[in-house]
Design an enzyme around this catalytic site. Structure first.
Site, short mmCIF file in Angstrom:
data_model
loop_
_atom_site.label_atom_id
_atom_site.label_comp_id
_atom_site.label_asym_id
_atom_site.label_seq_id
_atom_site.Cartn_x
_atom_site.Cartn_y
_atom_site.Cartn_z
CB SER A 252 -8.83 -17.20 21.84
OG SER A 252 -9.44 -17.99 22.82
CG ASP A 479 -13.41 -12.76 26.27
OD1 ASP A 479 -13.84 -13.93 26.33
OD2 ASP A 479 -12.61 -12.38 25.40
CG HIS A 507 -13.63 -15.17 22.86
ND1 HIS A 507 -12.70 -14.87 23.83
CD2 HIS A 507 -13.08 -16.17 22.12
CE1 HIS A 507 -11.65 -15.65 23.69
NE2 HIS A 507 -11.85 -16.44 22.65
#
Length: 538
Positions: A252, A479, A507
């Site tokens: 991320s 995602d 994710h």
């Protein structure tokens, strides 16, 4: 999936990101269809093509920084079996580094941990592998101790010493502070979908109080928690560990941090895995609007699954009808908050945060169905629990530092998406087009940096990292927080970027159930051979 991994997953990263609540705003999923944007190769998107390039730093370490690079780490027990901890000192301001680590008035103390070498074994063959769970604001130490050291495949753990360092302002590394726990409770309840000017003014005032709290409680550190500074800190740590190159896995926002490191130090970049990638070339408004579409994609996936089951609290009709029912539920809670098994009630903002929390991981869908069913019956407890999990609010009412560090980094890394209420209000229709379910809230959430007390030091930029070893970029097609097109964008910018696509939900992709992804990533980390660019896993 463990709770720790779920927390790591929901800290969606971005140069201005985050998602669900008042604090965050961030990554997106293309057009909301869940389909890849353009070609699945690394050249699939031209977004941010006009952004200036990030220039690498000199290969020669400046003399003023040499005392930091020459530090000797003193390792000690962490209080957890199998780990040892140390402290690293870095300049508060790299432009004014002071006289070195002993000049405490001019430096920041960073906490780090690593997997402890087994008795009788020397330095692992691969040296160190740094990990970062994202955020910004996620604790790398907590992720290392609670997730990575347990979940990473044995061949990776045997090849490396796993290392986690909390970035400046995060976790144990001189954390940014903003509000007390009761103040945070009040802050998370503020209506983030204002219906009139009075409510919009109340939201703006809440952002202002939050920002002022950060200024008062964090002082001069608040102006020095940027991603570029954190990336420079990682290079100091690399040197202190005795590694010629940095090997790294970032998820991320951790991809933004890792890509920044590669851009500044391409000659020192080793095996880098950037999973759930962000595109650093996009401005804050686009980042927020695209993430809005990403969460719409995730909701549609959830809704398709839900309406096919007899106990779906959103009905058994179409996905569109499920969205209308959810909006009607939010509107009802806005009018009359739900009771819970505590003294707190569930407001619309908390209910929305609870739903968004479940969008990060398809494994949370059953819990969301149950929470929505309870909510429709007047019990807001399960949704409040999901919201608390997102905010990292403990059973004792305490909050972690994550929700403070997140906007502190985001608001420093790029100019704000909106400068005032009028700009946010004008943008609402475009956000609602991206997501009929979440658009209004995401548009107003993007106003959070407008009141920030420190001017941004960063801007959107492209990262080429010319001369770096192959860099593996991983993107998931549905995602919600870091849309697939962002992985395409980043891989296309990087001179040595290789794109690995996972066609699925949730994710990030590594260690989330795909043997194909796990083999490709682990093989690259151990053997140094990345998969062919454009490889797709299902």
């Amino acid at each position: 999936m463990s709770q720790t991994h779920a927390r790591r997953a929901r800290r969606a990263g971005a140069a201005v990101l985050a998602a669900a609540a008042l604090l965050l705003a961030g990554c997106s999923g293309g057009d909301g269809s869940g389909k890849p944007s353009g070609d699945s190769s690394k050249g699939g998107t031209q977004a941010g093509a006009d952004a200036p390039p990030l220039q690498p730093l000199s290969e020669r370490t400046p003399a003023a920084l040499r005392p930091y690079y020459d530090q000797k780490l003193s390792w000690r027990s962490c209080g957890m079996e199998g780990f040892e901890c140390a402290t690293l000192r870095v300049p508060l301001d790299y432009g004014k580094p002071g006289k070195g680590p002993r000049d405490t008035a001019h430096n920041v103390k960073l906490a780090l941990a690593r997997t402890k070498p087994q008795a009788g074994q020397g330095r692992p063959e691969g040296g160190s592998l740094h990990v970062n769970p994202g955020g910004p604001g996620g604790s790398a130490i907590a992720y290392l101790q609670q997730q990575a050291a347990l979940a990473y495949p044995p061949r990776v753990r045997e090849h490396y010493s796993l290392v986690g360092m909390d970035p400046r302002g995060v976790g144990r590394s001189e954390p940014v502070e903003c509000l007390g726990d009761r103040q945070m409770d009040a802050y998370t309840r503020v209506d983030q979908t204002p219906d009139d000017k009075k409510e919009a003014g109340a939201l703006s005032a809440a952002y202002g109080r939050f920002a002022e709290g950060c200024r008062k409680r964090s002082g001069k550190l608040l102006g020095h928690v940027s991603t570029a500074e954190a990336a420079r800190d990682m290079d100091v740590l690399r040197a202190a560990l005795g590694d010629k190159k940095l090997n790294y896995v970032g998820a991320s926002y951790g991809t933004y941090l890792g890509a920044t490191y590669a851009g500044l130090f391409p000659h020192r970049s080793g095996r880098l895995v950037l999973d759930g990638a962000m595109d650093p070339s996009l401005d804050a408004r686009r980042v927020n609007r695209e993430q809005t579409a990403g969460f719409e994609t995730a909701f549609k996936a959830f809704a398709r699954d839900c309406v096919g089951q007899s106990d779906c609290p959103l009905g058994t009709g179409s996905v569109r009808e499920a969205g209308r029912r959810l909006n009607a539920f939010f509107a009802k809670v806005d009018r009359e908050p739900l009771k819970t098994d505590s003294s707190r009630t569930l407001t619309e903002s908390l209910a929305t945060t609870g739903v968004i929390r479940a969008m990060y991981d398809e494994g949370s869908w059953p819990a969301l169905r149950q929470a929505l069913a309870a909510g429709r019956k007047g019990d807001g407890t399960p949704l409040l629990e999901l919201s608390d999990d997102y905010y990292e609010r403990g059973p004792d009412g305490s909050y972690s530092n994550t929700m403070f560090a997140n906007p502190a980094v985001n608001c420093l890394d790029a100019p704000p998406a909106f400068d005032d209420e009028a700009e946010a209000r004008e943008a609402v229709p475009s956000f609602e087009k991206a997501s009929p379910v979440f658009g209004r809230g995401f548009a107003w959430a993007a106003l959070n940096c407008a009141s920030w007390p420190v001017d941004p030091t960063g801007e959107p930029h492209r990262i080429a990292a010319k001369g770096a070893d192959p860099i593996l970029v991983v993107g998931t097609t549905r995602d919600p927080a870091t849309p697939y097109r962002w992985a395409q964008g980043l891989a296309g910018q990087l001179s040595s970027g290789r794109l690995l696509t996972y066609k699925g939900d949730g994710h990030t992709a590594y260690l989330r159930g795909s043997d194909c992804v796990d083999r490709a990533v682990s093989g690259y980390l151990v053997q140094g051979k990345p998969p062919k660019d454009g490889t797709t896993c299902r």
